[in-house]
Design an enzyme around this catalytic site. Sequence first.
Site, short mmCIF file in Angstrom:
data_model
loop_
_atom_site.label_atom_id
_atom_site.label_comp_id
_atom_site.label_asym_id
_atom_site.label_seq_id
_atom_site.Cartn_x
_atom_site.Cartn_y
_atom_site.Cartn_z
N LYS A 145 24.13 -25.96 30.33
CA LYS A 145 22.68 -25.78 30.17
C LYS A 145 21.91 -26.96 30.78
CE LYS A 145 20.51 -26.89 26.06
NZ LYS A 145 19.36 -27.75 26.33
N ASN A 146 22.36 -28.18 30.45
CA ASN A 146 21.59 -29.35 30.87
C ASN A 146 21.76 -29.70 32.34
OD1 ASN A 146 20.55 -29.48 28.35
ND2 ASN A 146 21.71 -31.28 27.70
N CYS A 190 13.25 -29.59 20.76
CA CYS A 190 13.83 -29.88 19.45
C CYS A 190 13.13 -31.08 18.82
CB CYS A 190 15.32 -30.23 19.61
SG CYS A 190 16.37 -28.80 19.77
N ARG A 205 9.94 -38.33 21.36
CA ARG A 205 10.53 -38.17 22.68
C ARG A 205 9.42 -38.38 23.71
NH1 ARG A 205 14.47 -33.01 22.49
NH2 ARG A 205 15.54 -34.07 24.17
N ASP A 256 24.39 -35.21 21.70
CA ASP A 256 24.37 -33.76 21.52
C ASP A 256 25.62 -33.24 20.79
OD1 ASP A 256 21.94 -33.62 22.69
OD2 ASP A 256 22.59 -32.70 24.56
N ARG A 279 19.21 -21.09 21.82
CA ARG A 279 18.66 -21.85 22.95
C ARG A 279 19.78 -22.40 23.84
NH1 ARG A 279 14.76 -26.55 21.64
NH2 ARG A 279 15.20 -26.72 23.85
C1 UD1 Z 1 18.54 -34.90 27.79
C2 UD1 Z 1 19.21 -33.63 27.33
C3 UD1 Z 1 19.42 -33.66 25.83
C4 UD1 Z 1 20.19 -34.91 25.43
C5 UD1 Z 1 19.54 -36.16 26.01
C6 UD1 Z 1 20.34 -37.43 25.77
C7 UD1 Z 1 18.45 -32.01 28.96
C8 UD1 Z 1 17.65 -30.80 29.23
N1 UD1 Z 1 18.39 -32.50 27.70
O1 UD1 Z 1 17.26 -34.94 27.14
O2 UD1 Z 1 20.15 -32.50 25.45
O3 UD1 Z 1 20.21 -35.03 24.02
O4 UD1 Z 1 19.35 -36.02 27.43
O5 UD1 Z 1 21.61 -37.30 26.28
O6 UD1 Z 1 19.15 -32.50 29.81
N2 UD1 Z 1 12.79 -41.83 26.28
C9 UD1 Z 1 11.72 -42.68 26.34
N3 UD1 Z 1 10.80 -42.49 27.34
C10 UD1 Z 1 10.93 -41.51 28.27
C11 UD1 Z 1 12.05 -40.65 28.19
C12 UD1 Z 1 12.97 -40.85 27.17
O7 UD1 Z 1 11.57 -43.59 25.51
O8 UD1 Z 1 10.07 -41.39 29.15
C13 UD1 Z 1 13.78 -42.01 25.17
C14 UD1 Z 1 13.83 -40.79 24.26
O9 UD1 Z 1 12.83 -40.83 23.29
C15 UD1 Z 1 15.21 -40.90 23.66
C16 UD1 Z 1 16.02 -41.51 24.82
O10 UD1 Z 1 15.08 -42.07 25.72
O11 UD1 Z 1 15.21 -41.79 22.58
C17 UD1 Z 1 16.89 -40.49 25.54
O12 UD1 Z 1 16.08 -39.49 26.10
P1 UD1 Z 1 16.43 -38.79 27.48
O13 UD1 Z 1 17.68 -39.37 28.04
O14 UD1 Z 1 15.21 -38.81 28.33
O15 UD1 Z 1 16.70 -37.31 27.01
P2 UD1 Z 1 16.14 -35.97 27.64
O16 UD1 Z 1 16.17 -36.04 29.11
O17 UD1 Z 1 14.89 -35.58 26.94
#
Ligand code: UD1
Length: 420
Positions: free
Chosen positions: A22-23, A118, A123, A307, A399
């Site tokens: 999915k990701n 979620c 986030r 995850d 999902r």
């Molecule tokens: C992706 C995955 C999700 C997984 C996560 C971490 C997809 C579609 N989803 O989510 O399933 O749980 O990686 O492996 O691929 N953060 C910030 N600022 C930002 C962006 C992120 O502070 O601009 C923080 C987030 O709040 C969180 C951490 O970074 O605490 C990790 O987030 P991130 O790696 O960005 O996860 P996603 O890309 O949202």
Amino acid sequence: MERILVEGGVPLMGRVRIKGAKNACLPIMAASLLTSESVILEDVPDLDDVRTMSRLLRSLGVEIFRDRRNERIFVNSRRLTTSTAPYGPVRRMRASFLVMGPLLARLGRARISLPGGCAIGTRPIDLHLKGLGAMGSQFTMDDGYIEAETPCLEGTGIYLDYPSVGATENILMAAVLARGSTVIENAAAEPEVVDLANFLNSLGARIKGAGTPLVRIEGVASLGGGRYRVIPDRIEAGTFMAAAAISGGDVIIENVIPQHLSAVIAKLQEMGILVEETGKGFLRVRSRGRPRAVDIKTLPYPGFPTDLQPQFMALLTLAQGTSVITETVFEKRYMHVEEMARMGARIRIEDRAAIITGRQLLQGALVQAADLRGGAALVLSALAARGFSEIRGVHHIRRGYSRMVGRLRSLGGRIFILPS
Ligand code: UD1
């Protein structure tokens, strides 16, 4: 609302084939916006999140056809009709924000509703905006939307304060068509980032270093079309591995890349569960009674994936001894804990840590899934619990898992969907 009914206590036996990730699929679908040529994606899982991304892309003018039987989609982004990603799909799925980079690169503007997804902690999207801003994009906020505009994206050096998966992907997609070269430092190294880069390189992009903390992208004028197969889903594989272990079963998991699961395999082995590679892309997972307690800390790849934290917590509620899970990626990812407690699990939360005192048995109960992976973890607990459990909030599970109930049933699980 649909519910899942489980009668626990049956060891899972047999074979299960893992679907495409999915990701990996979601960013790759978003990246298809970068080319006006046709793209065929293979091993695309039949998931609600994939449907949400398809709906979002269609609303931008993209043509998408789905061949469900063969798990293929055909995408053509030649004629984009708008740069606005509306509230509906973006609220439903945070990964919708991944269209920001491609829209900016393709059209020089994007207007995107603030993301949902979620509810597993704050986030933010600051890192996405910081990176795209450094490449020359200007942002304004208006009415719950972020508007981005740039006369021309310029390659530059970007240091990410945290190796965010989404921020790395958004910046990488924007940089592919930017002028000059971009270097992302402290980039996320997840296999899904590598898959996105491999997909883009197969269309003519020039990306090097994906899978390491230093990614270099040389901008190109345009991308071509092509056909691409998505990698297997390591999180789905890890979930079925945990299901085999928690039920006391013996399951062969097909279509896996074991290197993507190193941290997960290491933890299962530390618990005393047998995991062996029985052929290329095959893992056999065998339980040897109650697992031993272990400590787990979630971390960016190659660390233990957040995850799989809820599913492994389910497993540890039945371990011999006391385990500590420390969640460092999403601070509020403990919504499943209260529901597991309803099944008799002994878990105490202290700040970012969950202290789990293993017990011999869980008891079936009525529980409510509040998010995707937490929902999967409740299904696992129910498979091991004595008696019947009913899981509500099935839409969360849909999902990210395709036919989870049917596949667990084919392994011998007594698990059914109760229609609404
Ligand atoms: C992706 C995955 C999700 C997984 C996560 C971490 C997809 C579609 N989803 O989510 O399933 O749980 O990686 O492996 O691929 N953060 C910030 N600022 C930002 C962006 C992120 O502070 O601009 C923080 C987030 O709040 C969180 C951490 O970074 O605490 C990790 O987030 P991130 O790696 O960005 O996860 P996603 O890309 O949202």
